[in-house]
Design a protein around this motif. Structure first.
Motif, mmCIF file in Angstrom:
data_model
loop_
_atom_site.group_PDB
_atom_site.id
_atom_site.type_symbol
_atom_site.label_atom_id
_atom_site.label_comp_id
_atom_site.label_asym_id
_atom_site.label_seq_id
_atom_site.Cartn_x
_atom_site.Cartn_y
_atom_site.Cartn_z
ATOM 1 N N VAL A 111 46.886 52.953 -40.762
ATOM 2 C CA VAL A 111 46.746 53.799 -39.807
ATOM 3 C C VAL A 111 46.309 53.985 -38.673
ATOM 4 O O VAL A 111 45.530 53.572 -37.253
ATOM 5 N N ILE A 112 44.210 53.341 -39.679
ATOM 6 C CA ILE A 112 43.198 53.052 -39.002
ATOM 7 C C ILE A 112 43.756 51.474 -38.766
ATOM 8 O O ILE A 112 43.024 51.276 -37.335
ATOM 9 N N ALA A 113 43.323 50.589 -39.528
ATOM 10 C CA ALA A 113 42.762 49.353 -39.204
ATOM 11 C C ALA A 113 44.184 48.639 -38.095
ATOM 12 O O ALA A 113 44.270 48.661 -37.161
ATOM 13 N N VAL A 114 45.397 49.189 -37.996
ATOM 14 C CA VAL A 114 46.674 49.021 -37.403
ATOM 15 C C VAL A 114 46.574 49.551 -35.936
ATOM 16 O O VAL A 114 46.362 47.858 -35.326
ATOM 17 N N PRO A 115 46.097 50.176 -35.243
ATOM 18 C CA PRO A 115 45.631 50.583 -33.992
ATOM 19 C C PRO A 115 44.318 49.343 -33.798
ATOM 20 O O PRO A 115 44.108 49.160 -32.672
ATOM 21 N N LEU A 116 42.950 49.815 -34.432
ATOM 22 C CA LEU A 116 42.095 48.946 -34.058
ATOM 23 C C LEU A 116 42.285 47.254 -34.059
ATOM 24 O O LEU A 116 41.680 46.762 -32.782
ATOM 25 N N ALA A 121 42.469 43.057 -29.763
ATOM 26 C CA ALA A 121 43.762 42.243 -29.575
ATOM 27 C C ALA A 121 43.284 42.157 -28.456
ATOM 28 O O ALA A 121 43.332 41.249 -27.627
ATOM 29 N N TRP A 122 43.220 43.511 -27.491
ATOM 30 C CA TRP A 122 43.417 43.649 -26.126
ATOM 31 C C TRP A 122 42.474 42.895 -25.340
ATOM 32 O O TRP A 122 42.332 42.768 -24.480
ATOM 33 N N ARG A 123 41.861 43.241 -25.802
ATOM 34 C CA ARG A 123 40.117 43.362 -25.173
ATOM 35 C C ARG A 123 39.214 41.603 -26.559
ATOM 36 O O ARG A 123 38.452 41.922 -26.607
ATOM 37 N N GLN A 124 40.805 41.319 -26.459
ATOM 38 C CA GLN A 124 40.263 40.229 -26.708
ATOM 39 C C GLN A 124 38.605 39.402 -26.450
ATOM 40 O O GLN A 124 39.077 39.425 -25.911
ATOM 41 N N ASN A 125 37.582 39.318 -27.575
ATOM 42 C CA ASN A 125 36.913 38.428 -26.882
ATOM 43 C C ASN A 125 35.539 39.184 -25.729
ATOM 44 O O ASN A 125 34.953 38.860 -25.451
ATOM 45 N N ARG A 126 35.708 41.028 -25.688
ATOM 46 C CA ARG A 126 35.166 41.044 -25.260
ATOM 47 C C ARG A 126 34.109 41.772 -26.649
ATOM 48 O O ARG A 126 34.567 41.856 -27.806
ATOM 49 N N SER A 127 32.986 42.545 -25.961
ATOM 50 C CA SER A 127 32.515 43.002 -27.138
ATOM 51 C C SER A 127 33.030 44.347 -27.988
ATOM 52 O O SER A 127 32.641 43.945 -29.076
ATOM 53 N N VAL A 128 34.395 44.696 -27.188
ATOM 54 C CA VAL A 128 34.911 45.984 -28.426
ATOM 55 C C VAL A 128 34.938 44.978 -29.647
ATOM 56 O O VAL A 128 35.463 45.618 -30.496
ATOM 57 N N ASP A 129 35.943 44.007 -28.515
ATOM 58 C CA ASP A 129 36.991 43.043 -29.881
ATOM 59 C C ASP A 129 35.864 42.457 -31.425
ATOM 60 O O ASP A 129 35.670 42.353 -32.434
ATOM 61 N N ASN A 130 34.296 42.504 -30.484
ATOM 62 C CA ASN A 130 33.078 41.937 -31.744
ATOM 63 C C ASN A 130 33.022 42.953 -32.397
ATOM 64 O O ASN A 130 32.896 42.568 -33.433
ATOM 65 N N VAL A 131 32.898 43.890 -32.063
ATOM 66 C CA VAL A 131 32.098 44.889 -33.122
ATOM 67 C C VAL A 131 33.332 45.552 -34.022
ATOM 68 O O VAL A 131 33.529 45.740 -35.072
ATOM 69 N N MET C 2 32.325 33.536 -22.853
ATOM 70 C CA MET C 2 31.775 33.641 -23.207
ATOM 71 C C MET C 2 30.785 34.833 -24.569
ATOM 72 O O MET C 2 30.142 33.946 -25.183
ATOM 73 N N ALA C 3 31.768 35.630 -24.645
ATOM 74 C CA ALA C 3 31.547 36.172 -25.208
ATOM 75 C C ALA C 3 31.937 35.809 -26.801
ATOM 76 O O ALA C 3 31.467 35.778 -28.405
ATOM 77 N N ARG C 4 33.349 34.882 -26.975
ATOM 78 C CA ARG C 4 33.713 34.355 -27.818
ATOM 79 C C ARG C 4 33.135 33.814 -28.405
ATOM 80 O O ARG C 4 32.854 33.735 -29.729
ATOM 81 N N LEU C 5 32.432 32.621 -27.847
ATOM 82 C CA LEU C 5 31.909 31.283 -28.199
ATOM 83 C C LEU C 5 30.108 32.693 -29.121
ATOM 84 O O LEU C 5 30.128 31.211 -29.664
#
Lengths: 313, 515, 276
Positions: A111-116, A121-131, C2-5
């Motif tokens: 329940v926690i992991a699937v939505p996260l 994925a939706w915000r892939q490679n943005r900061s949200v994704d990275n965090v 950039m964030a990905r890299l």
């Protein structure tokens, strides 16, 4: 569909048989004699002989194996060497405890992991994704038994908020039962969160790349609709497989967390039975674990097409 | 070392004296047990934990007091015939079973018949059926309050055997079994009765209101046993660490048999620690039929390489000292002679090693982690042997494999321990014998002396025999006695009147709760 | 992008650093520990951290820092060997099953299913009881437990590669089956398998700690992180350093491996390059 289920069940027969043979042989290869263990350091040669006879340990191995198999086919799991109690009822009791903890943990983790994962994925490679990704990697790297010890140290002993001794079943007393479950469930959720999250993220990324998502966007659907109606439902199916695998593995492998929190579960039961060389119990636990693993996998596969219309059984 | 012991004993007596308050009825005590009980049929479903619990529910004719002397319990008194082969017990007339029936000689005979019947699967039939030397020829009831035991030979251990703790010779009501003779539930005479057994989780016993205690001062398993508590809940807590946490958070009232190290983690304001020497003893077994160890110079070298005082001090956190004898320190037969052992002498070790032609081959010390004391002893001994120029390796086995090797004589050195025996003759019989590899010492003279001590009743003669056997043992070095175990139990501060004793069996009568 | 890299670099950097620390610790622990990690010192039992013993001492007076360092060697060594065993066993069986199909495939899949339905715990205990305690049985048991993952992945890879043109071409040229398998198919599995290797390395390290924690793994007095946690558990209220430091060590090593693995995955899998 029915044909598929029957075929799958038939296919698991060799596996179950191989499990049975392996457990049987392994237990008898392991040094240590159940009769001697029961008698202990008191030298009573005749009594040990008597016990071995009663346990049927003096029969040839093949005779023992056939007797066990014969009884199994009639649904008789035998009786424990140690206390003479029938193996199956105890087994099911213990299994219920493990299943309770594991099912709640995996469900909560999902329940926690699937939505996260989907958000990442939706915000892939943005900061949200990275965090989210980095946090999940960190969570994956914490051994569940160590976090268990730390939880006991902090919440059980230092703060005294949660009971660290004993176990109360949820069906006996809901509120007290929950108190006993909080720490083990927390430790397991933390340990399993990462795997599920990564799968959910990867599956969603995969789906988002597909043409029909581009189509949907091109048709002018709102981003929220695209995600909710098209992307997420299709990304859930592969994640479900991982959830099933996790569940299957934990049902047989929660021994460590059961040890840390003294839960009377199946894993603990197995360890106790192994150390007292209680062959019928060890054999019974192993078959039950193998069976539950196979069943969970089967159910996961059956549920798969519900979430992924491309797959037909 | 001795000083330390007596100092702590005095401290205990003082604290016990200061805490005396009037017992109160009521309340429920919660006790940790390391594993679930195996069943409720005494002597059949048995291990240490099951024994502890069942002794609250059932009783025998005689029982041990706090000094491990035999005292009457369900028997009022007994007489022994001139030739020592007939024991006549007079029963108390005020004893009631949990089902309300009075206890008579009929139930005593019925119970004994049941335990001695091989079909029952009672664990200690060997003691009474002539497998060892003693055989009960008959148990009869000439009248309602008299039971007569006929033995094949005079035997000074008979009363000690029927008072034994492992195979409780319980007097139970025949309704404890069904028509086919299968055990159903214990209908005993104890101060508590079985209330609920939640398998794998807990066992609850509750006070038996119609209990009439035996006369005589309350003392461990004997005398006036009064259940002040309404009930006792024994909860399965396999891990000591968890149990101690539960004790300090108020979830538990008693945790028994903790390790000396564990004491340090206890907050003295929250709990009370009880210590007593126990009858269990730690040993380093040396296989005399092993190629290397068959040389007495080698065995002596190992003995003189070990600093036993430091070993005992370290392993027990300073609670006990070196006991070179097989006889426990608490026994009346443990005299100055029994205290004579080995002194560390590294120069002598070097000479002995040379005489033995020792080439530096590492000795294998078997041990296990299930029993922390055995593991600790092995680690410490390995370090001490290394200092003396003897190489050794630890072979840490699973307990089942370790025990199996002990039983089959498959080891070179083994850090082992023996459970409690209640007579020096029984202690010696654990190590001394010739027809089985589980015995460590083959010496026909010593065997004959121990056999004599098992039969005669004269304490002086017995002492002389035990002293001689001890001297022979020190001379031949068949096995090394290290130290007696200590039992350390911890109670919550609300549990009052709790006492520990050498048999290391917790009991929950004559204790009460004070909030 | 950039964030990905940036994350890739950061993950690789942090992961690499952590793993490097673990490796150095392992080497120091194995070859030059500050003090003997096994020999007891009865004068300093259960000392809290100090300048002399930065991680404190255990119930035998052994320096916890030395033990944690030595444990790094034991744990990493066991985990690496496990991956090697699982890799060799799993890829061989998987490649054979995928390439030849037929009864080999069916046989391999029954064995794989059985191994997966078998809790690694019992497998480990039984193997160790039969073979005796030690590194070899531990690695055998864990290697067997993790081999199925390699079998499955390799089999799937080989199945898909078998249909590719260059494989067809190799066959058409008259090369033997075995030559084709090892010359053309195996090398093309490397990138996927290397990601799997890091995953399994982390899991093996975790499993080794768990088994040692249960007393079934590396046998004392040899230090292993899981075994140290088990030792410390009984005295954790009074000596929390005995459970904190080995736990942090396991966490650090796992984090290092997982971060590197993540970076590796991102780097090797071009499809994961974000376009959103």
């Amino acid at each position: 569909m029915l044909r598929y289920v029957i075929l799958r069940c038939l296919a698991s027969i060799p596996t179950m048989f191989l499990v049975a043979v392996t457990v049987f042989v392994l237990m008898r290869l392991v040094p240590g004699d159940p009769a001697t263990l029961m008698v202990g350091d008191v030298t009573q040669v005749e009594r040990i002989e008597r016990l071995r006879e009663e346990m049927g340990l003096n029969d040839p191995l093949l005779v023992q194996f056939i007797a066990w198999m014969g009884a199994l086919l009639q649904g008789d799991f035998g009786t424990s060497f140690i206390n003479g109690a029938p193996v199956l009822p105890t087994l099911l009791d213990r299994f219920a405890v493990t299943a309770q903890v594991v099912a709640i943990s995996v469900l909560l983790a999902a329940v926690i992991a699937v939505p996260l994962g989907m958000i990442a994925a939706w915000r892939q490679n943005r900061s949200v994704d990275n965090v989210i990704v980095t946090t999940s990697i960190a969570a994956m790297s914490v051994p569940s038994f160590w976090i268990g010890l730390m939880l006991i140290l902090v919440f059980g002993i230092e703060l005294g908020w949660l009971p660290s001794v004993g176990y109360v079943s949820l069906t006996d007393d809901l509120t007290r039962g929950i108190m006993y479950l909080i720490m083990p469930v927390a430790a397991l959720v933390m340990a399993e969160l990462g795997t599920i999250l990564r799968m959910s993220r990867a599956a969603t990324i995969e789906v988002m790349r597909l043409d029909y998502i581009t189509h949907a966007r091109a048709k002018g659907l709102s981003e929220a609709d695209v995600l909710r109606r098209h992307a997420f439902p299709n990304a859930f199916a592969p994640t479900l497989t991982i959830i099933g695998l996790t569940l299957g593995a934990l049902l047989g492998g929660a021994a460590v967390i059961e040890t840390v929190f003294t839960l009377p579960g199946l894993g603990r039961h197995l360890i106790d039975a192994i150390s007292s060389r209680d062959y019928p119990v060890v054999q019974g636990v192993m078959l039950l674990v193998a069976l539950s693993y196979i069943l969970v996998n089967l159910i996961t596969d059956l549920l798969y097409p519900l979430f992924d219309p491309r797959v037909r059984l | 070392m001795k000083k330390l012991i007596s100092a702590s004993t005095i401290a205990l007596i003082c604290s016990a004296g200061a805490a005396v308050a009037d017992p109160e009825f009521g309340g429920i005590a919660k006790v940790a047990m390391k594993s679930d009980i195996l069943g409720t049929q005494p002597g059949v479903d048995r291990d240490g934990i099951t024994d502890t619990l069942l002794h609250h529910i059932m009783e025998g004719l005689v029982s041990y007091d706090a000094d491990v002397n035999v005292q009457p319990l369900l028997a009022e008194s007994w007489e022994i015939s001139e030739d020592g082969t007939t024991y006549t017990f007079t029963l108390r007339d005020d004893v009631m079973f949990h089902n309300g029936e009075p206890m008579t000689s009929a139930e005593v005979v019925w119970s004994w018949d049941r335990w001695l019947d091989l079909e029952t699967g009672w664990a200690c039939t060997d003691w009474y059926d002539g497998t060892e030397d003693l055989e009960i020829l008959s148990v009869t009831a000439p009248d309602e309050s008299t039971v007569v035991f006929e033995l094949n030979v005079a035997n000074s251990l008979f009363l000690a055997q029927i008072a034994n703790i492992q195979c409780l010779t319980a007097i139970v009501h025949p309704d404890s079994v069904d028509a086919e003779g299968n055990w159903v539930e214990p209908i005993g005479t104890g101060p508590y009765m079985l209330s609920e057994w939640n398998q794998g989780v807990s066992v609850t016993i509750e006070r038996f209101d119609d209990y009439t205690p035996a006369s005589g001062p309350a003392s461990a398993y004997a005398g006036e046993r009064i259940a002040y508590l309404d009930a006792v809940e024994f909860i399965v807590v396999p891990e000591t660490a968890t149990a101690l946490a539960g004790l300090q958070s108020g979830d538990l009232d008693l945790v028994d048999q903790i390790q000396p190290n564990d004491r340090n983690e206890l907050n003295p304001d929250l709990v009370t620690i009880h210590e007593a020497p126990s009858l269990e003893w730690n040993v380093l077994l040396m296989r005399v039929d092993n190629e290397l160890m068959s040389d007495i110079n080698m065995r002596r070298a190992v003995a003189l390489a070990i600093d036993f005082a430091v070993l005992a001090q370290t392993a027990s956190s300073g609670i006990v000292g070196y006991n070179p004898s097989t006889i426990p320190e608490g026994s009346v037969y443990h005299t100055a002679v029994q205290a004579e052992g080995y002194e560390r002498d590294l120069e002598e070790v070097a000479r002995l090693l040379e005489a033995a032609g020792y080439d530096g081959t590492p000795l294998q010390i078997q041990t296990n982690r299930r029993f922390n004391n055995m593991y600790q002893n092995a680690v410490i001994i390995q370090a001490m042997l290394a200092e003396a120029g003897i190489n050794s390796e630890l072979d840490v086995l699973e307990w089942a494999a370790h025990l199996d090797n002990y039983f089959n004589g498959q080891f070179q050195l083994s850090a082992f321990g023996y459970s409690a025996r209640t007579d020096p003759a029984l202690n010696y019989r654990s190590v001394l014998g010739e027809d089985h590899p589980a015995f460590q010492w083959y010496n026909t003279d010593a065997i004959a002396m121990v056999n004599e001590a098992a039969v005669i009743g004269d304490p002086e003669r017995r002492q002389a025999l035990f002293d001689e056997v001890h001297r022979m043992m020190i001379e031949e070095v068949p096995t090394l006695n290290l130290y007696n175990a200590f039992t350390i139990d911890v109670t919550s501060n609300r549990l009052q009147g709790y006492q520990v004793w050498p048999a290391a069996k917790p009991y929950l009568w004559n204790v009460w709760i004070e909030e | 992008m950039m964030a990905r890299l940036a994350r890739l670099r950061l993950n690789a950097l942090v992961g690499g650093t952590l793993l490097l620390i673990a490796l150095i610790a392992a080497l120091v622990g194995q070859f030059a520990p500050p003090s003997d990690p096994i020999k007891p010192d009865f004068l300093v039992l259960l000392q809290p951290p100090s300048w002399e013993h930065p991680f404190g001492t255990d119930q035998f007076g052994r320096d916890m820092l030395s033990r944690v360092l030595a444990g790094a060697w034991v744990s990493l060594y066991a985990a690496t060997l496990t991956v090697i065993v699982a890799f060799l066993l799993g890829t061989t069986l998987g490649a054979l099953a995928g390439f030849y199909g037929g009864w080999i495939d069916r046989g391999v899949s029954v064995v794989t299913e059985t191994l997966m339905a078998f809790p690694g715990l019992l497998l480990a205990l039984a193997i160790m009881a039969v073979m005796g305690a030690g590194l070899v049985p531990l690695v055998t048991a864990l290697g067997l437990a993790f081999a199925p993952s390699f079998v499955r992945v390799t089999r799937a890879l080989v199945l898909s590669l078998k249909e590719k043109e260059f494989v067809e071409a190799s066959r058409a040229l008259g090369n033997s089956q075995t030559y084709t398998l090892f010359r053309h198919i195996v090398p093309n599995c490397v990138s996927s398998l290397s990601v799997l290797c890091t995953t399994i390395l982390a899991l093996a390290l975790l499993a080794e700690s768990a088994l040692s924690f249960l007393g079934l793994g590396v046998q004392p007095p040899a230090p292993s992180w899981g075994g140290m946690l088990a030792d410390g558990r009984g005295v954790m209220v009074q000596a929390p350093w005995m459970v904190i430091f080995p736990g942090v060590a396991i966490f650090g090593a796992l984090l290092g491996i997982n971060l590197l693995g993540d970076a590796l995955r991102d780097w090797l899998d071009p499809r994961m390059e974000g376009e959103v």
